[in-house]
Design a protein around this motif. Structure first.
Motif, PDB file in Angstrom:
ATOM      1  N   ALA A  75      32.819  16.203 -21.226  1.00 27.84           N
ATOM      2  CA  ALA A  75      34.247  15.905 -21.298  1.00 27.84           C
ATOM      3  C   ALA A  75      34.561  14.596 -20.591  1.00 27.84           C
ATOM      4  CB  ALA A  75      35.029  17.045 -20.656  1.00 27.84           C
ATOM      5  N   ALA A  76      33.863  14.376 -19.470  1.00 28.88           N
ATOM      6  CA  ALA A  76      34.196  13.216 -18.649  1.00 28.88           C
ATOM      7  C   ALA A  76      33.720  11.914 -19.283  1.00 28.88           C
ATOM      8  CB  ALA A  76      33.583  13.361 -17.268  1.00 28.88           C
ATOM      9  N   GLU A  77      32.732  12.037 -20.146  1.00 29.38           N
ATOM     10  CA  GLU A  77      32.156  10.831 -20.704  1.00 29.38           C
ATOM     11  C   GLU A  77      33.221  10.002 -21.424  1.00 29.38           C
ATOM     12  OE1 GLU A  77      27.828   9.860 -20.984  1.00 29.38           O
ATOM     13  OE2 GLU A  77      28.321  11.745 -21.982  1.00 29.38           O
ATOM     14  N   GLY A  78      33.207   8.768 -21.156  1.00 28.95           N
ATOM     15  CA  GLY A  78      34.161   7.885 -21.816  1.00 28.95           C
ATOM     16  C   GLY A  78      35.516   7.850 -21.146  1.00 28.95           C
ATOM     17  N   MET A  79      35.775   8.813 -20.284  1.00 18.89           N
ATOM     18  CA  MET A  79      37.075   8.833 -19.627  1.00 18.89           C
ATOM     19  C   MET A  79      37.099   7.894 -18.436  1.00 18.89           C
ATOM     20  SD  MET A  79      37.992  12.843 -19.849  1.00 18.89           S
ATOM     21  CE  MET A  79      39.500  12.780 -18.862  1.00 18.89           C
ATOM     22  N   LEU A  80      35.966   7.805 -17.757  1.00 20.05           N
ATOM     23  CA  LEU A  80      35.936   6.928 -16.593  1.00 20.05           C
ATOM     24  C   LEU A  80      35.399   5.558 -16.981  1.00 20.05           C
ATOM     25  CD1 LEU A  80      34.452   9.370 -13.945  1.00 20.05           C
ATOM     26  CD2 LEU A  80      36.740   8.392 -13.894  1.00 20.05           C
ATOM     27  N   PRO A  81      36.034   4.530 -16.532  1.00 17.92           N
ATOM     28  CA  PRO A  81      35.493   3.200 -16.778  1.00 17.92           C
ATOM     29  C   PRO A  81      34.154   3.071 -16.069  1.00 17.92           C
ATOM     30  CG  PRO A  81      37.696   3.086 -15.791  1.00 17.92           C
ATOM     31  CD  PRO A  81      37.261   4.497 -15.728  1.00 17.92           C
ATOM     32  N   GLU A  82      33.259   2.331 -16.676  1.00 13.59           N
ATOM     33  CA  GLU A  82      31.895   2.318 -16.163  1.00 13.59           C
ATOM     34  C   GLU A  82      31.773   1.758 -14.753  1.00 13.59           C
ATOM     35  OE1 GLU A  82      28.353   0.750 -17.942  1.00 13.59           O
ATOM     36  OE2 GLU A  82      28.727   2.003 -19.707  1.00 13.59           O
ATOM     37  N   ASP A  83      32.637   0.830 -14.416  1.00  9.26           N
ATOM     38  CA  ASP A  83      32.503   0.249 -13.073  1.00  9.26           C
ATOM     39  C   ASP A  83      33.121   1.126 -11.991  1.00  9.26           C
ATOM     40  OD1 ASP A  83      35.143  -2.256 -13.534  1.00  9.26           O
ATOM     41  OD2 ASP A  83      35.035  -0.114 -13.967  1.00  9.26           O
ATOM     42  N   GLU A  84      33.790   2.168 -12.439  1.00  9.70           N
ATOM     43  CA  GLU A  84      34.428   3.033 -11.454  1.00  9.70           C
ATOM     44  C   GLU A  84      33.523   4.224 -11.148  1.00  9.70           C
ATOM     45  OE1 GLU A  84      38.483   5.173 -11.451  1.00  9.70           O
ATOM     46  OE2 GLU A  84      38.886   3.131 -12.141  1.00  9.70           O
ATOM     47  N   VAL A  85      32.427   3.917 -10.563  1.00 11.01           N
ATOM     48  CA  VAL A  85      31.460   4.967 -10.298  1.00 11.01           C
ATOM     49  C   VAL A  85      31.887   5.749  -9.066  1.00 11.01           C
ATOM     50  CG1 VAL A  85      29.040   5.448  -9.830  1.00 11.01           C
ATOM     51  CG2 VAL A  85      29.665   3.513 -11.263  1.00 11.01           C
ATOM     52  N   THR A  86      32.160   6.996  -9.277  1.00 11.96           N
ATOM     53  CA  THR A  86      32.564   7.796  -8.118  1.00 11.96           C
ATOM     54  C   THR A  86      31.349   8.121  -7.278  1.00 11.96           C
ATOM     55  OG1 THR A  86      32.193   9.860  -9.234  1.00 11.96           O
ATOM     56  CG2 THR A  86      34.378   8.891  -9.475  1.00 11.96           C
ATOM     57  N   SER A  87      31.628   8.533  -6.082  1.00 10.38           N
ATOM     58  CA  SER A  87      30.537   8.871  -5.168  1.00 10.38           C
ATOM     59  C   SER A  87      29.703  10.019  -5.742  1.00 10.38           C
ATOM     60  CB  SER A  87      31.128   9.234  -3.814  1.00 10.38           C
ATOM     61  OG  SER A  87      30.384  10.230  -3.203  1.00 10.38           O
ATOM     62  N   MET A  88      30.392  10.940  -6.410  1.00 13.31           N
ATOM     63  CA  MET A  88      29.695  12.075  -6.979  1.00 13.31           C
ATOM     64  C   MET A  88      28.720  11.623  -8.073  1.00 13.31           C
ATOM     65  SD  MET A  88      31.599  15.518  -8.171  1.00 13.31           S
ATOM     66  CE  MET A  88      32.121  16.346  -6.692  1.00 13.31           C
ATOM     67  N   GLU A  89      29.206  10.708  -8.875  1.00  8.47           N
ATOM     68  CA  GLU A  89      28.339  10.211  -9.940  1.00  8.47           C
ATOM     69  C   GLU A  89      27.171   9.419  -9.386  1.00  8.47           C
ATOM     70  OE1 GLU A  89      31.356   8.294 -12.298  1.00  8.47           O
ATOM     71  OE2 GLU A  89      30.727   9.515 -13.998  1.00  8.47           O
ATOM     72  N   LEU A  90      27.428   8.677  -8.337  1.00 10.43           N
ATOM     73  CA  LEU A  90      26.353   7.903  -7.718  1.00 10.43           C
ATOM     74  C   LEU A  90      25.268   8.846  -7.212  1.00 10.43           C
ATOM     75  CD1 LEU A  90      25.276   5.174  -6.740  1.00 10.43           C
ATOM     76  CD2 LEU A  90      26.539   5.516  -4.616  1.00 10.43           C
ATOM     77  N   GLN A  91      25.717   9.919  -6.563  1.00 13.48           N
ATOM     78  CA  GLN A  91      24.768  10.919  -6.075  1.00 13.48           C
ATOM     79  C   GLN A  91      23.935  11.473  -7.226  1.00 13.48           C
ATOM     80  OE1 GLN A  91      24.656  12.720  -2.826  1.00 13.48           O
ATOM     81  NE2 GLN A  91      25.557  10.825  -2.073  1.00 13.48           N
ATOM     82  N   ALA A  92      24.632  11.760  -8.327  1.00  9.41           N
ATOM     83  CA  ALA A  92      23.940  12.324  -9.483  1.00  9.41           C
ATOM     84  C   ALA A  92      22.938  11.329 -10.037  1.00  9.41           C
ATOM     85  CB  ALA A  92      24.963  12.707 -10.550  1.00  9.41           C
ATOM     86  N   LEU A  93      23.350  10.063 -10.049  1.00  2.16           N
ATOM     87  CA  LEU A  93      22.481   9.012 -10.569  1.00  2.16           C
ATOM     88  C   LEU A  93      21.209   8.877  -9.731  1.00  2.16           C
ATOM     89  CD1 LEU A  93      22.462   6.651 -12.679  1.00  2.16           C
ATOM     90  CD2 LEU A  93      23.309   5.204 -10.831  1.00  2.16           C
ATOM     91  N   ILE A  94      21.392   8.878  -8.424  1.00  7.68           N
ATOM     92  CA  ILE A  94      20.229   8.743  -7.542  1.00  7.68           C
ATOM     93  C   ILE A  94      19.289   9.927  -7.729  1.00  7.68           C
ATOM     94  CG2 ILE A  94      19.456   8.620  -5.142  1.00  7.68           C
ATOM     95  CD1 ILE A  94      22.257   7.311  -4.553  1.00  7.68           C
ATOM     96  N   GLN A  95      19.891  11.120  -7.767  1.00  6.75           N
ATOM     97  CA  GLN A  95      19.054  12.312  -7.935  1.00  6.75           C
ATOM     98  C   GLN A  95      18.292  12.248  -9.262  1.00  6.75           C
ATOM     99  OE1 GLN A  95      18.231  14.872  -6.020  1.00  6.75           O
ATOM    100  NE2 GLN A  95      17.285  16.211  -7.547  1.00  6.75           N
ATOM    101  N   ARG A  96      18.973  11.764 -10.292  1.00  2.00           N
ATOM    102  CA  ARG A  96      18.318  11.690 -11.592  1.00  2.00           C
ATOM    103  C   ARG A  96      17.131  10.732 -11.549  1.00  2.00           C
ATOM    104  NH1 ARG A  96      22.677  10.658 -15.102  1.00  2.00           N
ATOM    105  NH2 ARG A  96      22.117   8.470 -15.262  1.00  2.00           N
ATOM    106  N   GLU A  97      17.324   9.620 -10.831  1.00  2.00           N
ATOM    107  CA  GLU A  97      16.218   8.661 -10.740  1.00  2.00           C
ATOM    108  C   GLU A  97      15.059   9.218  -9.911  1.00  2.00           C
ATOM    109  OE1 GLU A  97      15.931   6.440 -12.732  1.00  2.00           O
ATOM    110  OE2 GLU A  97      17.996   6.223 -13.418  1.00  2.00           O
TER     111      GLU A  97
END
Lengths: 211, 187
Positions: free
Chosen positions: B111-133
């Motif tokens: 649902a969230a996809e496309g709703m947030l502008p790409e440069d507006e990375v929330t802290s939660m998403e950053l955490q998810a990104l790091i974990q994914r890497e």
């Protein structure tokens, strides 16, 4: 950066591992000041480490400990017994001793199932299973017969012991001592014990006599 | 802390069930964290972390009391995680929480996809990104990186936990760092 020596990258990792020798550190520092590419690489590594370290602490699920405790295996009996042995070495040693003793007693009971009889010139062997004290002869001393019979027609000046066998005392035969028949393990054991204790007693008595 | 732990372990060996509860309480956070970062899934992480404690309990007689208990425990946990990773087929549960996030699952992600502008990375998403890497790292680099940067263990301890020479540990950490750098440099 492609022109930079590989060891510069190595130095960066040594730095991040906090294991960099002073001279490497100096060289790295100097190199980073003149090489923008390497400086960027270095900064990216530092940032990467910081990012990984920044991951927030994840809360352990609720009741984690209770769940673990619930799933612990019930102590196995075997473990309990093992632990008991570990904690009671003397009793364990005693148990082992008793086991070996019993085993050796049974072993020696079963071991010699050959016919045997006390050696005496006046004893005659018949059919390899019967010892005979012939008429008119006198055996001086005790007789022990194992796994066979004895027929006494003459005279025995002592005790007669028969293990695993029968005794036939002819009407003319005489035994001045006791006649004992042993056919069971426990009888035999008892006989052994009596034997040993009478020997000990004798020793004791002769000791006294000597005094 | 190690002294208290060793005292408790002696009690556990004598058959004191409850002393083990205290050990679980002391280490559960570290062990769960390790499993979570290795596996990236809270269900599996809980499963494996519990298994690690149960194995520690069952094999408590094999623990050498002269060594550090945490090293031994982490070793059990790490090996269980590695086994699980090797056996694992790629599986995704839509309702499973996304790695590194709390209360976010695949549905909310869709649902969230496309709703947030790409440069507006929330802290939660950053955490998810790091974990994914971290999860994208091959298992041999992932374990050293997690032990080093999540559990903050020394290289020597890592070498003992993974039962591999110090040199190998260093090489793997270096490669792991480089791999992560390539993925995370543009953040």
């Amino acid at each position: 950066m492609s022109s930079c020596p590989d060891y510069i990258i190595e130095f960066m990792h040594e730095y991040l591992d906090e294991e960099i020798p002073e001279e490497h550190k100096q060289e790295l520092k100097e190199h980073l000041q003149i090489c923008a590419d390497c400086k960027q690489h270095f900064n990216e590594l530092v940032k990467t480490v910081a990012l990984v370290q920044s991951t927030s602490h994840i809360q352990t699920p609720e009741n984690f400990t209770e769940k673990v405790m619930m799933h612990l295996p019930r102590e196995k009996k075997k473990v309990g017994i093992k632990r008991w042995f570990g904690r009671h070495p003397i009793l364990t040693a005693a148990a082992v001793f008793i086991i070996f003793m019993t085993a050796s007693v049974f072993a020696s009971w079963n071991q010699d199932d050959n016919f045997s009889v006390t050696k005496n010139k006046n004893i005659i062997i018949e059919n390899n299973t019967t010892a005979v004290v012939p008429e008119g002869k006198t055996v001086e001393g005790d007789i022990v017969v194992k796994n066979g019979d004895i027929r006494i027609e003459g005279k025995v000046d002592g005790n007669v012991t028969i293990i695993n066998g029968n005794n036939y005392l002819a009407s003319a035969g005489t035994v001045t001592g006791e006649i004992e028949e042993i056919n069971k393990v426990f009888d035999w054991l008892w006989h052994k014990i009596k034997d040993i204790s009478s020997e000990v007693l004798q020793l004791f008595n002769s000791d006294k006599d000597a005094k | 802390m190690e002294d208290i732990v060793k005292k408790r372990i002696k009690e556990v060996r004598k058959g004191d069930h409850n002393a083990f509860g205290e050990i679980v309480e002391l280490y559960k956070s570290k062990v769960y964290q390790l499993c979570y970062r290795m596996l990236g899934n809270s269900h599996e992480a809980e499963d494996i972390a519990q298994e690690a404690f149960i194995r520690a309990y069952v094999n408590i007689d094999r623990y050498n009391i002269d060594r550090k208990f945490s090293t031994w425990l982490y070793r059990i946990a790490t090996n269980l995680c590695i086994d699980r990773i090797r056996k694992k087929k790629p599986d995704y549960y839509l309702d499973a929480e996304i790695a590194g996030t709390e209360g976010m699952n695949m549905y909310s992600q869709i649902a969230a996809e496309g709703m947030l502008p790409e440069d507006e990375v929330t802290s939660m998403e950053l955490q998810a990104l790091i974990q994914r890497e971290i999860l994208n790292l091959p298992e041999k680099y992932r374990s050293v990186i997690v032990l080093k940067y999540i559990e903050e263990l020394s290289l020597n301890e890592i070498s003992e936990i993974l039962d591999m020479p110090l040199g190998t540990v260093k090489t793997r950490i270096h490669r792991g760092r480089e791999a992560l750098r390539k993925q995370l440099r543009h953040i």
